[in-house]
Design a protein around this motif. Structure first.
Motif, short mmCIF file in Angstrom:
data_model
loop_
_atom_site.label_atom_id
_atom_site.label_comp_id
_atom_site.label_asym_id
_atom_site.label_seq_id
_atom_site.Cartn_x
_atom_site.Cartn_y
_atom_site.Cartn_z
N ARG A 166 0.87 -1.18 0.00
CA ARG A 166 0.00 0.00 0.00
C ARG A 166 0.91 1.22 0.00
N ARG A 167 0.57 2.18 -0.85
CA ARG A 167 1.32 3.43 -0.83
C ARG A 167 0.33 4.58 -0.91
N PRO A 168 0.71 5.76 -0.44
CA PRO A 168 -0.23 6.89 -0.45
C PRO A 168 -0.71 7.21 -1.87
N ASN A 169 -1.96 7.61 -1.94
CA ASN A 169 -2.56 8.00 -3.21
C ASN A 169 -2.39 9.51 -3.34
N PRO A 170 -1.59 9.98 -4.30
CA PRO A 170 -1.38 11.43 -4.43
C PRO A 170 -2.64 12.19 -4.81
N ASP A 171 -3.64 11.50 -5.35
CA ASP A 171 -4.88 12.15 -5.76
C ASP A 171 -5.95 12.18 -4.67
N ASP A 172 -5.76 11.38 -3.63
CA ASP A 172 -6.78 11.29 -2.58
C ASP A 172 -6.11 10.78 -1.31
N ARG A 173 -5.95 11.66 -0.33
CA ARG A 173 -5.25 11.27 0.90
C ARG A 173 -6.00 10.23 1.73
N ARG A 174 -7.28 10.04 1.45
CA ARG A 174 -8.08 9.08 2.22
C ARG A 174 -7.91 7.65 1.73
N SER A 175 -7.31 7.46 0.55
CA SER A 175 -7.17 6.11 0.02
C SER A 175 -5.70 5.80 -0.28
N HIS A 176 -5.43 4.55 -0.50
CA HIS A 176 -4.09 4.09 -0.83
C HIS A 176 -4.12 3.42 -2.20
N LEU A 177 -2.97 3.44 -2.84
CA LEU A 177 -2.82 2.69 -4.08
C LEU A 177 -2.17 1.36 -3.74
N LEU A 178 -2.67 0.31 -4.34
CA LEU A 178 -2.08 -1.01 -4.16
C LEU A 178 -1.24 -1.32 -5.38
N SER A 179 -0.02 -1.77 -5.15
CA SER A 179 0.86 -2.16 -6.25
C SER A 179 1.59 -3.44 -5.85
N LEU A 180 2.11 -4.13 -6.85
CA LEU A 180 2.84 -5.37 -6.59
C LEU A 180 4.22 -5.07 -6.03
N THR A 181 4.62 -5.89 -5.09
CA THR A 181 6.01 -5.86 -4.63
C THR A 181 6.83 -6.68 -5.64
N ALA A 182 8.13 -6.71 -5.44
CA ALA A 182 8.97 -7.54 -6.32
C ALA A 182 8.53 -9.00 -6.24
N ALA A 183 8.21 -9.46 -5.02
CA ALA A 183 7.74 -10.85 -4.85
C ALA A 183 6.40 -11.05 -5.56
N GLY A 184 5.53 -10.05 -5.51
CA GLY A 184 4.24 -10.13 -6.19
C GLY A 184 4.41 -10.19 -7.70
#
Length: 150
Positions: free
Chosen positions: A83-101
């Protein structure tokens, strides 16, 4: 007016076929990668983007909020998604794959294509193309009837 015969009711047959295919694929993903279908769907959709919110994942996968949330938590706990901060909306997070993912995705994707090939092995290329076109038309015709689309 004709009587409803469930075995001839196309929405029912479509659901049964979908459940049967999903069950076969789910068994393979669980045995090979310890993934449940909702978890694999999130990984696959996230892999095609630079990151999505849980809400966007729900829309993309047509899964409900609780299913998306549980799958996301499981993937974060396994270190496959971050999970990383969403620059467009502080109330939500962006989900992205890790290297393992990403590594897991690169292992699972070929297996997914192999399973698809097995399911459709008895069909010609023309039949598959026709089926894809019919699915697109079916989804489009059902969209106005879907209360979640309103």
């Amino acid at each position: 007016m004709s009587a409803l015969k469930l075995d001839q009711f196309l929405p029912y047959r479509l659901s049964i076929a979908s459940n049967r295919v999903s069950s076969a694929i789910a068994s393979a993903y669980q045995a090979l990668f310890a993934l449940k279908i909702p978890e694999w769907r999130l990984i696959a959709v996230i892999a095609e983007t630079q990151g999505l919110t849980q809400q966007a994942l729900g829309v993309a996968t047509r899964m409900d909020k609780v299913t998306v949330s549980r799958a996301a938590i499981a993937l974060v706990d396994r270190g496959l998604v971050q999970r990383r901060p969403n620059p467009d909306d502080r109330r939500s997070h962006l989900l992205s794959l890790t290297a393992a993912g990403q590594t897991l995705y690169e292992s699972v994707a070929p297996k997914a294509l192999e399973l698809e090939a097995q399911v459709f092995a008895g069909f010609t290329a023309d039949e598959i193309a026709t089926f894809r076109a019919m699915l697109e038309r079916l989804e489009a015709s059902a969209a106005p009837l879907d209360p979640e689309q309103a």
